[in-house]
Structure formats: C-alpha cells, structure tokens
Design an enzyme around this catalytic site. Sequence first.
Site, PDB file in Angstrom:
ATOM      1  N   CYS A  28      42.836  33.938  33.947  1.00 40.39           N
ATOM      2  CA  CYS A  28      41.499  34.499  34.112  1.00 40.39           C
ATOM      3  C   CYS A  28      40.904  34.937  32.778  1.00 40.39           C
ATOM      4  O   CYS A  28      41.499  35.750  32.065  1.00 40.39           O
ATOM      5  CB  CYS A  28      41.545  35.693  35.055  1.00 40.39           C
ATOM      6  SG  CYS A  28      39.968  36.536  35.224  1.00 40.39           S
ATOM      7  N   LYS A  67      44.970  37.103  48.407  1.00 39.05           N
ATOM      8  CA  LYS A  67      45.228  38.404  47.792  1.00 39.05           C
ATOM      9  C   LYS A  67      46.127  39.258  48.668  1.00 39.05           C
ATOM     10  O   LYS A  67      45.971  39.310  49.880  1.00 39.05           O
ATOM     11  CB  LYS A  67      43.911  39.156  47.558  1.00 39.05           C
ATOM     12  CG  LYS A  67      43.078  38.538  46.457  1.00 39.05           C
ATOM     13  CD  LYS A  67      41.718  39.195  46.302  1.00 39.05           C
ATOM     14  CE  LYS A  67      40.837  38.333  45.424  1.00 39.05           C
ATOM     15  NZ  LYS A  67      39.456  38.771  45.348  1.00 39.05           N
TER      16      LYS A  67
END
Lengths: 253, 244
Positions: A33, A60
Amino acid sequence: MAGMGNERHLETGSIEPPPPGKDVVRVYGMKFCPYVQRLKLVLAAKGVKHETININLVRKPEWYFTKNPKGLVPTLEINGIYIYESDITSAYIDAVYPGRKLMTEDPLKKAKEQMLLGDHAKTIAFYKYACSSDPEVRKQGSETAKLGLGALEKFLKQAKTAFVCGDQPGFTDYMMWPHIERLGVFLPDLIPTFELVKKYFDDMGLDSAVKACRFSNELLIEFFNFEESFRAGEKRRLYDCGEVVEYSFPTAK
Amino acid sequence: MVTGLGEAKHLAKDSELPDPPKQDVLRVYGMKFSPFTHRLKLVLAAKGVEHETVNINLVSKPSWYLSKNHRGEVPVIEINGNIIRDSIVTSQYVDDAYTGDKLTTTDPMKKAKESVLLLDNEKTIRGFIEAAYHTPDKQARGLMIMKEGLEKIDDFLKSTGSYFICGDKPGLTDYMIWPHLERIRALWPICITQFLFVEAYSRRMLRDSVVKQCQLPNSMHRKFAADCRKKKVNYDMVEEIEES
C-alpha cells in the site's frame, strides 16, 4: 526494523493479535500500500523501531475495525492509543521521535510544499486508470499523471533544490514518493520526459529510507497483476507476494 | 487596520487587475460570505495581522483572478509576489509566519487527534453544502450527513472535557471548524442544540472576541443561502434588519 514488512496479511476469522508491549510502536499495514509506505518511509528516515501487522484489505479481520473504524491502513497503535491517516501518523512520528526533523519549518516553504502535495494528488489518480484494459482509459490516466509530474517539475525548477524539502528528502518528499515510485514502474516512459523530475527520481532512489522500503519492480508488477485480475472479477487477491514472515503469536483459529 | 470580513466590493468580470500589494503587505483575496475565507479571517484576527482585502465575485469572476489562483477559489494570500491558496494552508501560514500566540497545538498526540477531527468534520461541511442549497423538502440527506460530522465534534469535546477543541482557549482547529458551525446555527439552530457539547462549545465560541470580530448576523447567513439557492447572489448586500 525498517522496510514495508513481509508479515502475513491477517484476514476475516483470524485471532486478534495481543496488544503491543509498552511504548512499542505498532503499524497495521498492507505490504504494497502506497499510503502505508508513506508512514514506513518516515519511520525508516527517523530510525524508529516498530512492529508490523499486515491486513488483508479484501477480507478484513473483524477485530481490525476496533482499531480503525474506517478499516483503512495505515493505523498506528502506541500504548492503547490509535492514530490513523497516512499524513497524520507520519507527522506524529516526526514530531515525537528525536533525530532530524523532516517537516519543513520555514512558513512560506511549508505552504508551498503543502500546495504541491495537493497538486500531487493528480499522480495518485492514475491508479484507477493504469489497470484498465481499455487503452483510452489508460491514456487518460497517463495524461492525468502528467499534470501531477508537471507541477513537480515546475516546483523543482523554482526551488532550485535537489529535493522538494531542500538538500535532503523531507516530509513532503516521503509523502509524494510512493506514488511517484509506482509511476516509474507502471508508466516508465512518463518520468524521463520531465528533466528535473527524472533527476529527482534517481536521487530519491539513493536515499536510505527509500531503499529500505522499496520492492523490486518485478514484485510490484506481480502484485499488481493479481490486483488487475481481482478488478476483473476474480475472487483471489494475493497480498502475501514474495517473502512471507510469520508472527510469533497464533493468528488462525 | 482592516479587521473582520472586509467590506470591499466584490470585483467581477469587468474589473481591472488591482496593483500588487506593497512590500510585506499581506493581501487576502476573499468573499465576504465564504466560510473558507472566514477561517483565514479568524486566524488573521486572532494573530492581530493587519492586511488588505480584495473581494471576488465568485459567480462572475474577474479573468485576472485565474492568474492568482488557477482554481479560481478563495481565500488566497498574496505577499511579496508569493501566492498561497487553500483555507487551511493559508491559515497555517499566518500562524507560522507571524508572532504572537501560537494557535497550532504543539503536543503531537493532541495535534494528531485534532487532525483526525478536522478530517471527520468534512462530513459537517459536505452535509451543510448539500442541505443549504436545497429547498427544505429536499434537505434530509444533507442534514443527516451534517449531523454525523457534528456528532464527531460532540464526541471529541465529551472525551477531552476541554472548553475548546484546542484546550483552554480557541486554537487553529477551533477557527477551522467555527465558520460552518456559525452558519448551521443560523440556518438550523436545532442541529446545534441537539448536541449537548457542541451547543455549550458554540456559546463559548460566541463570547470569543475573535469570533465576534468576524461574525455575520444570522439573517445575513440565511439570506445568502437563500440567494444561492435561487441563483441570485448579491455579494455586496448590506445587513437587513431582521430578527436574529
């Protein structure tokens, strides 16, 4: 421990990790990321030891939302307090830890850097377009990225310094770097068309914090190809590309 | 000394490029009713910075203004040939560059929490803009989003237990948030009173001399919003006598 962290990406159904020890800096991130990389660059530049827990952003873990209600990365955890957003966490680390202050102090220079960062958002937009199979959309992405690079070129020309922040990379350089690095990988013909940006790109590549957080082009492309298949509708997304480090605590139920 | 929001006429399409400000003089390009210009004006007042104001007609912009800010937005600072834009960047610049009390929180943890609040407050702003530009029958969604933002402010004040967002006195973050609260109070007072901590905070802010210096009457906020809805904005309107 510098670098992006090769820790395994924890997903839905995983056991919540135990809290970090007293005064230990923990980063919840995702290996590839660019927003996490901003924080990682600052941690590396300040020499701040920290632990990393990587998060699978597609599946998640339920417990992650108790750390960051938006479920985004990066999140910083220190002594039971959570801070999030890439720029906020990075500014916090720069303020709290000793060593070179990365944040520019001169008010006018600081204001100009903040305006550049705003213009830089145009390089970020390319992500949406670069993975499209439609050449027209990719072209649009390239044009948008050029606007961002043009703003950087103009800035460097006026500032007459090697880096945005001066003679060494500083806060704004590290905020901008992750997306510029990716531009260099995915649209390699773009940066060389800007004389000062090309030099800047090469000079940043020599910085120790940049080197510590950088992956090979091949690995980034491998990750991105998985991302592209994901966007095309395939269910899998491989975050654990390349080397994988396991945690010392149990994670799977 | 020019204080408050500035009574200068709003320059429009037919206007001539003003001479640049003299050396070391800070000029603000603004708009009297803009909450974003308001932010900067509050900070200038808090720091006691003398400045000149050039107001811009945002519906019929002077062509020369785009050379100051290619985005055509306000506020913008012009000083010694330098242009700084964006309400937060300009406000931060004034706090950094001028002497006097520092408005920016220095404690890193508090500062980080205020930054998060400012981000959360974008809902207040987004919701406000949506609701204000619709007729009452279509305001529901905007008001809902706006209240989510107000709740964040309420939670923040409740958890810190401080008089102001920045502590014992208003600071930079207070002045960044206040302009929209002032307008919400004027248009939908119930939205403020339903949040206990925001209501108490608003009453404290209204006693602050800086806030009072830059405050517009509720009637003017209401008229401006109504004019925007009807697309008949009169930037140079004078205060009407109306029940506040």
